[in-house]
Write a protein that holds these residues in place. Structure first.
Motif, PDB file in Angstrom:
ATOM      1  N   ASN A   1       0.832  -1.198   0.000  1.00  0.00           N
ATOM      2  CA  ASN A   1       0.000   0.000   0.000  1.00  0.00           C
ATOM      3  C   ASN A   1       0.864   1.245   0.000  1.00  0.00           C
TER       4      ASN A   1
ATOM      5  N   LYS B   1      -4.961   5.625   2.292  1.00  0.00           N
ATOM      6  CA  LYS B   1      -4.571   4.759   1.184  1.00  0.00           C
ATOM      7  C   LYS B   1      -4.683   5.542  -0.124  1.00  0.00           C
TER       8      LYS B   1
ATOM      9  N   HIS C   1      -1.492   1.687  -4.563  1.00  0.00           N
ATOM     10  CA  HIS C   1      -0.695   0.517  -4.200  1.00  0.00           C
ATOM     11  C   HIS C   1       0.231   0.171  -5.356  1.00  0.00           C
TER      12      HIS C   1
END
Length: 369
Positions: free
Chosen positions: A325, A358, A361
């Protein structure tokens, strides 16, 4: 909620064909990647989410920006879509029930109801004989001391509702102040769980469709940083016996739920080789992102197939993988990642990096099979 109840009346097992519109509750990165997978199969998507930074709306065919409690907006949304699903489980149960009276809603409101509250979830798992750590309901601060006498130290106090990425979780040791722990947990009802001295954490993602066909992705190993998933290693470094047990548990849960869609089952592997279920997430999951680049069928395509009643795809892994991530300012290394051979960068289109958020990724494929 049985099929005879009004809330399920709209779902008569319809297959949703390409060209139809999938309604997705939630505007985050899971909805974004699901919409992208849906487009490759010829579907349109319509996102429903409250105001905010909603990256799924950047790639969808349409969007409704309104509170989840707005009955008028929900009715208009239902009128514009052919099937409803969700990209996170913190959607109010009433919202799902309202929509299920109007359009097929998959997974069902019953699945959402069970999985969005930890006590209901643990009680359900106990009822179908799935192993978990010991737990007790803590309905008020005064109950915490009594529960600790039963569970012992250390223990984890968790909010019963709306917790993810470590939110609403507090470790309690022998010297912890219980009033402070309750305050930090920050919810009216909690669940106290016995601490698990685990060797590693794994997860299994399972898809189940209208005809009862079930497929499971192999277990992956998850490493967390500050309670947020940091790295997923594929395949998980477990014995074949543990992997088979984990997959069997995931399939059993999907079948007992009557799931139509996708579910991630997070588990602990103890030092003794036991497999204990920690949490369920009835939608695509962060630990399945590797499948976009390392598997014949990504979890997002599988999600679309399952929700629409299409044949499920192969879950064969063609590469080993490590998914990391990009949390907060990690995303600023995008240029270096793009220059790295073998690295597959996925950015979520979020406006502002914040600590722990987040932002994207990167998946590194490590070995061709």
């Amino acid at each position: 909620m049985s099929s005879a109840t009004p809330a399920a009346a709209a779902d008569q097992g319809q297959v949703i064909a390409p060209g139809s519109t999938i309604g997705i509750l939630g505007g985050g990165q899971l909805g974004r990647m699901a919409a992208m997978a849906a487009a490759r199969l010829g579907f349109k998507t319509h996102i429903y989410c409250p105001p905010g930074d909603n990256p799924a709306t950047q790639v969808a065919s349409a969007a409704t920006i309104a509170p989840y409690e707005d009955d008028g907006a929900l009715a208009r949304f239902a009128g514009a879509v052919d099937v409803v699903t969700f990209e996170f489980e913190n959607v109010p149960s009433r919202t799902a029930e309202t929509l299920a009276r109007l359009k097929p809603t998959r997974p069902s409101p019953r699945v959402l109801h069970i999985c969005q509250e930890r006590l209901r979830e643990k009680d359900f798992l106990a009822s179908i004989k799935v192993p978990t750590t010991r737990y007790m309901e803590v309905a008020r601060p005064e109950s915490l001391e009594r529960a600790l006498r039963e569970i012992g130290h250390p223990a984890i106090l968790k909010s019963a509702q709306f917790g993810y990425d470590g939110k609403g979780q507090v470790r309690i040791d022998a010297d912890s102040r219980l009033d402070e722990a309750w305050s930090r947990m920050g919810a009216p009802i909690g669940i106290l769980e016995a601490f698990v001295d685990f060797r590693l954490e794994i997860s299994v993602i399972v898809a189940r469709t209208l005809d009862g066909n079930v497929v499971a992705y192999e277990p992956v190993e998850n490493q967390h940083r500050h309670h947020i998933l940091d790295t997923t290693i594929v395949p998980a470094r477990v014995t074949q016996a543990v992997a088979m047990r984990a997959e069997a548990i995931g399939r059993h849960i999907a079948e007992e739920l009557g799931l139509i869609g996708l579910i991630a089952v997070e588990m602990f592997v103890t030092n003794a080789g036991e497999v204990l279920v920690n949490e369920l997430a009835p939608r695509p999951h962060n630990s399945g992102h590797w499948s976009i680049d390392g598997c014949v069928t990504s979890q997002f395509e599988q999600f679309v197939r399952a929700v629409c009643g299409l044949p499920l795809g192969s879950v064969e892994r063609h590469s080993d993988a490590v998914m990391k991530n990009l949390l907060g300012d990690d995303v600023l290394a995008w240029k270096e990642i793009l220059a790295e051979p073998g690295a597959k960068l996925h950015l979520y289109g979020k406006a502002e990096p914040r600590p722990g958020r987040k932002m994207g990724h990167v998946t590194r494929l490590t070995t061709k099979r």
